[in-house]
Design an enzyme around this catalytic site. Structure first.
Site, PDB file in Angstrom:
ATOM      1  N   GLN A  40     -15.696   2.647  -5.845  1.00 54.29           N
ATOM      2  CA  GLN A  40     -14.953   1.495  -5.352  1.00 54.29           C
ATOM      3  C   GLN A  40     -13.469   1.836  -5.212  1.00 54.29           C
ATOM      4  O   GLN A  40     -12.698   1.037  -4.699  1.00 54.29           O
ATOM      5  CB  GLN A  40     -15.121   0.310  -6.310  1.00 54.29           C
ATOM      6  CG  GLN A  40     -16.552  -0.155  -6.463  1.00 54.29           C
ATOM      7  CD  GLN A  40     -16.682  -1.215  -7.538  1.00 54.29           C
ATOM      8  OE1 GLN A  40     -16.072  -2.281  -7.453  1.00 54.29           O
ATOM      9  NE2 GLN A  40     -17.471  -0.943  -8.571  1.00 54.29           N
ATOM     10  N   ASN A  41     -13.090   3.022  -5.696  1.00 60.42           N
ATOM     11  CA  ASN A  41     -11.687   3.413  -5.700  1.00 60.42           C
ATOM     12  C   ASN A  41     -11.265   3.949  -4.332  1.00 60.42           C
ATOM     13  O   ASN A  41     -12.043   4.592  -3.629  1.00 60.42           O
ATOM     14  CB  ASN A  41     -11.444   4.487  -6.764  1.00 60.42           C
ATOM     15  CG  ASN A  41     -11.785   3.985  -8.160  1.00 60.42           C
ATOM     16  OD1 ASN A  41     -11.724   2.793  -8.428  1.00 60.42           O
ATOM     17  ND2 ASN A  41     -12.163   4.889  -9.044  1.00 60.42           N
ATOM     18  N   VAL A  42     -10.007   3.723  -3.998  1.00 56.86           N
ATOM     19  CA  VAL A  42      -9.482   4.192  -2.717  1.00 56.86           C
ATOM     20  C   VAL A  42      -8.650   5.456  -2.885  1.00 56.86           C
ATOM     21  O   VAL A  42      -8.080   5.958  -1.910  1.00 56.86           O
ATOM     22  CB  VAL A  42      -8.641   3.088  -2.018  1.00 56.86           C
ATOM     23  CG1 VAL A  42      -9.520   1.897  -1.678  1.00 56.86           C
ATOM     24  CG2 VAL A  42      -7.454   2.653  -2.880  1.00 56.86           C
ATOM     25  N   ASP A  43      -8.568   5.969  -4.117  1.00 53.96           N
ATOM     26  CA  ASP A  43      -7.839   7.213  -4.346  1.00 53.96           C
ATOM     27  C   ASP A  43      -8.720   8.421  -4.019  1.00 53.96           C
ATOM     28  O   ASP A  43      -9.920   8.287  -3.774  1.00 53.96           O
ATOM     29  CB  ASP A  43      -7.335   7.284  -5.793  1.00 53.96           C
ATOM     30  CG  ASP A  43      -8.473   7.230  -6.809  1.00 53.96           C
ATOM     31  OD1 ASP A  43      -9.273   8.179  -6.835  1.00 53.96           O
ATOM     32  OD2 ASP A  43      -8.556   6.240  -7.577  1.00 53.96           O
ATOM     33  N   SER A  56     -17.054  -2.883 -14.064  1.00 54.11           N
ATOM     34  CA  SER A  56     -17.840  -3.940 -14.705  1.00 54.11           C
ATOM     35  C   SER A  56     -19.016  -4.361 -13.845  1.00 54.11           C
ATOM     36  O   SER A  56     -19.825  -5.194 -14.252  1.00 54.11           O
ATOM     37  CB  SER A  56     -16.955  -5.154 -14.982  1.00 54.11           C
ATOM     38  OG  SER A  56     -16.440  -5.670 -13.761  1.00 54.11           O
ATOM     39  N   TYR A 104       0.815  -1.217   0.000  1.00 51.28           N
ATOM     40  CA  TYR A 104       0.000   0.000   0.000  1.00 51.28           C
ATOM     41  C   TYR A 104       0.847   1.265   0.000  1.00 51.28           C
ATOM     42  O   TYR A 104       0.411   2.305  -0.508  1.00 51.28           O
ATOM     43  CB  TYR A 104      -0.988  -0.026   1.172  1.00 51.28           C
ATOM     44  CG  TYR A 104      -2.068  -1.042   0.947  1.00 51.28           C
ATOM     45  CD1 TYR A 104      -3.139  -0.775   0.094  1.00 51.28           C
ATOM     46  CD2 TYR A 104      -2.003  -2.300   1.528  1.00 51.28           C
ATOM     47  CE1 TYR A 104      -4.116  -1.726  -0.146  1.00 51.28           C
ATOM     48  CE2 TYR A 104      -2.973  -3.259   1.294  1.00 51.28           C
ATOM     49  CZ  TYR A 104      -4.018  -2.963   0.449  1.00 51.28           C
ATOM     50  OH  TYR A 104      -4.986  -3.910   0.191  1.00 51.28           O
ATOM     51  N   ARG A 122       1.377   2.007  -3.593  1.00 50.84           N
ATOM     52  CA  ARG A 122       0.160   2.557  -4.184  1.00 50.84           C
ATOM     53  C   ARG A 122      -0.020   4.019  -3.781  1.00 50.84           C
ATOM     54  O   ARG A 122      -0.433   4.858  -4.591  1.00 50.84           O
ATOM     55  CB  ARG A 122      -1.061   1.749  -3.735  1.00 50.84           C
ATOM     56  CG  ARG A 122      -1.042   0.289  -4.151  1.00 50.84           C
ATOM     57  CD  ARG A 122      -2.358  -0.391  -3.854  1.00 50.84           C
ATOM     58  NE  ARG A 122      -3.411   0.068  -4.749  1.00 50.84           N
ATOM     59  CZ  ARG A 122      -4.674  -0.367  -4.699  1.00 50.84           C
ATOM     60  NH1 ARG A 122      -5.028  -1.258  -3.786  1.00 50.84           N
ATOM     61  NH2 ARG A 122      -5.571   0.088  -5.541  1.00 50.84           N
ATOM     62  N   HIS A 182     -14.627   1.148  -0.398  1.00 54.71           N
ATOM     63  CA  HIS A 182     -13.501   0.283  -0.048  1.00 54.71           C
ATOM     64  C   HIS A 182     -12.411   0.992   0.752  1.00 54.71           C
ATOM     65  O   HIS A 182     -11.301   0.484   0.868  1.00 54.71           O
ATOM     66  CB  HIS A 182     -12.908  -0.337  -1.317  1.00 54.71           C
ATOM     67  CG  HIS A 182     -13.865  -1.230  -2.031  1.00 54.71           C
ATOM     68  ND1 HIS A 182     -13.700  -1.615  -3.349  1.00 54.71           N
ATOM     69  CD2 HIS A 182     -15.018  -1.820  -1.614  1.00 54.71           C
ATOM     70  CE1 HIS A 182     -14.708  -2.390  -3.716  1.00 54.71           C
ATOM     71  NE2 HIS A 182     -15.518  -2.522  -2.674  1.00 54.71           N
ATOM     72  N   GLY A 227     -16.400   3.059 -15.482  1.00 52.03           N
ATOM     73  CA  GLY A 227     -15.127   2.420 -15.157  1.00 52.03           C
ATOM     74  C   GLY A 227     -15.221   1.215 -14.256  1.00 52.03           C
ATOM     75  O   GLY A 227     -14.251   0.875 -13.571  1.00 52.03           O
TER      76      GLY A 227
END
Length: 228
Positions: free
Chosen positions: A86-89, A171, A53, A56, A104, A169
């Site tokens: 769903q992104n952690v940014d 699915s 992490y 990241r 998330h 972005g």
């Protein structure tokens, strides 16, 4: 004012240069996902998980929001628009979106390994020996596999009230995020932006597929919704 729920995934951040990390074979940067994204993996090898992490986080601090992130900000001026990601940014926030739900977790935050409510900003590497105010090792504020998704009920409530849903972005294959669409009101208009769209939802026939990447498709859709 209409309510809009915007569901975003790795695809929108990838266009800013962020790696999606999960390869076609299911590995994350060469690691089995459970090794670097589960409580068991952290307990077994905390240094490996922290290093994963940390890499990241360093990468995130080098990239910028793209035109898709920026276009979504304009929706807030005309609609009650919430981003459920769903992104952690933090690219949505940096672009200017003010109503963002991170299902998330958030990479630029850390939390106590003992008190999950003890969450704080953290933009540097997390090392073994970095402790919270109560003296416990800290960890990334990431929802790992097998852990509760604290903001899921909030996301469900937003989706239930949405007059329009935009999917970008993702699915919609990763649960529980993929289940959100099932809470939409019947026949809610859904706009699905993806260069290679694969989307099925038997409960809703009001789906508009935009076969473009996020940077191209999102500004066009936003402009059309504002002009209506």
């Amino acid at each position: 004012m209409k309510n809009i729920a915007i569901l975003t995934g790795a695809g929108i951040s990838a266009e800013s240069g962020l790696k999606t990390f999960r390869d076609s074979n299911g590995l994350w940067e060469g690691h089995d996902v459970m090794t670097v994204a589960s409580p068991e993996g952290f307990q077994s090898n905390p240094k490996l998980v922290l290093d994963f992490y940390n890499q990241r986080r360093r990468q995130l601090l080098k990239v910028q929001p793209n035109n898709a992130h920026k276009a979504l900000v304009h929706l807030e001026k005309h609609f009650n628009a919430h981003v459920i990601t769903q992104n952690v940014d933090d690219l949505h926030e940096r672009a200017g979106s003010s109503k963002v739900i991170h299902l998330h977790g958030e990479l630029l935050k850390a939390r106590s390994t003992v008190n999950k409510e003890d969450i704080f900003e953290w933009k540097k590497d997390i090392l073994l020996g970095d402790y919270c105010k109560c003296g416990y090792q800290i960890r990334p504020h990431i929802v790992w596999f097998g852990e509760e998704v604290p903001l899921l009920d909030t996301a469900i409530n937003i989706t239930e009230q949405a007059d329009i849903i935009i999917i970008i972005g993702t699915s919609m294959q990763v649960y529980p995020a993929a289940s959100l669409i099932n809470f939409a009101k019947p026949n809610t208009p859904i706009y699905f932006i993806d260069p290679n769209p694969v989307f099925t939802n038997s409960r809703n026939n009001h789906i508009t597929v935009i076969s473009k990447n996020a940077v191209s498709g999102v500004p066009t859709l936003v402009a059309s919704l504002i002009d209506k």
